[in-house]
Design a protein around this motif. Structure first.
Motif, mmCIF file in Angstrom:
data_model
loop_
_atom_site.group_PDB
_atom_site.id
_atom_site.type_symbol
_atom_site.label_atom_id
_atom_site.label_comp_id
_atom_site.label_asym_id
_atom_site.label_seq_id
_atom_site.Cartn_x
_atom_site.Cartn_y
_atom_site.Cartn_z
ATOM 1 N N UNK A 56 0.536 -1.173 -0.128
ATOM 2 C CA UNK A 56 -0.151 0.150 0.091
ATOM 3 C C UNK A 56 0.632 1.350 0.110
ATOM 4 N N UNK A 57 1.832 1.424 -0.081
ATOM 5 C CA UNK A 57 3.188 2.628 -0.250
ATOM 6 C C UNK A 57 2.904 3.011 1.489
ATOM 7 N N UNK A 58 3.251 2.020 2.329
ATOM 8 C CA UNK A 58 3.187 2.884 3.515
ATOM 9 C C UNK A 58 4.038 2.196 3.742
ATOM 10 N N UNK A 59 4.639 2.540 5.466
ATOM 11 C CA UNK A 59 5.407 1.901 5.979
ATOM 12 C C UNK A 59 5.631 0.649 6.410
ATOM 13 N N UNK A 60 5.936 -0.378 6.600
ATOM 14 C CA UNK A 60 5.420 -1.931 7.024
ATOM 15 C C UNK A 60 5.565 -2.104 8.337
ATOM 16 N N UNK A 61 5.263 -2.082 9.016
ATOM 17 C CA UNK A 61 5.113 -2.667 10.107
ATOM 18 C C UNK A 61 5.936 -2.965 11.223
ATOM 19 N N UNK A 62 6.643 -4.407 10.258
ATOM 20 C CA UNK A 62 7.937 -5.054 10.236
ATOM 21 C C UNK A 62 8.771 -4.329 10.587
ATOM 22 N N UNK A 63 9.236 -2.757 9.704
ATOM 23 C CA UNK A 63 10.322 -1.877 9.322
ATOM 24 C C UNK A 63 9.928 -1.131 11.258
ATOM 25 N N UNK A 64 8.260 -0.280 10.793
ATOM 26 C CA UNK A 64 8.324 0.147 12.217
ATOM 27 C C UNK A 64 8.774 -0.841 13.028
ATOM 28 N N UNK A 65 8.405 -1.962 13.306
ATOM 29 C CA UNK A 65 9.038 -2.615 14.263
ATOM 30 C C UNK A 65 10.684 -2.633 14.888
ATOM 31 N N UNK A 66 11.325 -2.864 13.582
ATOM 32 C CA UNK A 66 12.292 -2.351 13.565
ATOM 33 C C UNK A 66 13.158 -1.548 14.054
ATOM 34 N N UNK A 67 12.704 0.258 13.787
ATOM 35 C CA UNK A 67 13.150 1.059 14.218
ATOM 36 C C UNK A 67 13.093 1.217 15.737
ATOM 37 N N UNK A 68 11.659 0.803 16.398
ATOM 38 C CA UNK A 68 11.746 0.710 17.540
ATOM 39 C C UNK A 68 12.656 -0.202 18.898
ATOM 40 N N UNK A 69 12.761 -1.014 17.752
ATOM 41 C CA UNK A 69 13.346 -2.366 18.345
ATOM 42 C C UNK A 69 15.118 -1.331 18.290
ATOM 43 N N UNK A 70 15.679 -0.918 16.850
ATOM 44 C CA UNK A 70 16.794 -0.821 17.398
ATOM 45 C C UNK A 70 17.319 0.746 18.153
ATOM 46 N N UNK A 71 16.429 1.160 18.135
ATOM 47 C CA UNK A 71 16.540 2.519 18.651
ATOM 48 C C UNK A 71 16.987 1.858 20.441
ATOM 49 N N UNK A 72 16.201 1.069 20.966
ATOM 50 C CA UNK A 72 15.685 1.243 22.758
ATOM 51 C C UNK A 72 16.749 0.338 22.710
ATOM 52 N N UNK A 73 17.539 -0.775 21.308
ATOM 53 C CA UNK A 73 18.672 -1.419 22.282
ATOM 54 C C UNK A 73 19.957 0.004 22.127
#
Length: 151
Positions: A56-73
């Motif tokens: 749908x050309x919107x941010x993939x939930x998996x990529x959003x989760x990766x962003x969140x997880x990586x910043x937390x890490x």
């Protein structure tokens, strides 16, 4: 505390720079820009690229989760521990879409630091302040010393 200050000094030297040479290959692919960092807070900006999106050309939930997880890490590394800590959960709420070309800021806060477990909360926001996603995560101490990994 010496290890904490070295990690914090390293990350302070990266403020304003693209994070594409970190130990996280997935994080390097995201190519965020470090905006702020302290021992209990971190903020990274990401530009949504086409390869980060779903059909749908919107941010993939998996990529959003990766962003969140990586910043937390990254934040957890700066918070300081002699040992490697790893996520034992990541609870994500997806609240609004993000489009190709939008700049998103991911900020994470250390809510509780314990002897074996750290609790973090993070949020992805658009420039408008609208929340794209929010997350909470618990990081648990492993038996692997960071010094054994070269840190």
């Amino acid at each position: 505390m010496e290890k904490e200050s070295k990690a914090l000094q390293l990350f302070l030297s990266l403020v304003g720079k693209t994070l594409d040479q970190t130990p996280s290959a997935a994080g390097n692919w995201l190519a965020g820009t470090l905006k702020e960092v302290s021992e209990k807070h971190i903020k990274v900006a990401y530009t949504v690229r086409a390869e980060m999106c779903n059909p749908a050309k919107i941010l993939h939930g998996g990529v959003a989760s990766l962003m969140l997880d990586d910043v937390i890490g990254m934040g957890n590394f700066v918070a300081g521990s002699e040992y490697l800590m790893t996520s034992i959960n990541l609870n994500v709420d997806f609240l609004s879409p993000a489009q190709i070309g939008e700049v998103l800021e991911v900020s994470a806060e250390l809510i509780r630091s314990g002897s074996n477990l750290n609790h973090w909360e993070a949020v992805i926001q658009k420039d408008s302040g609208k929340i794209v996603a929010k997350a909470s995560s618990n990081m648990i101490k492993t038996h692997v010393k960071l010094s054994d990994l070269g840190f």
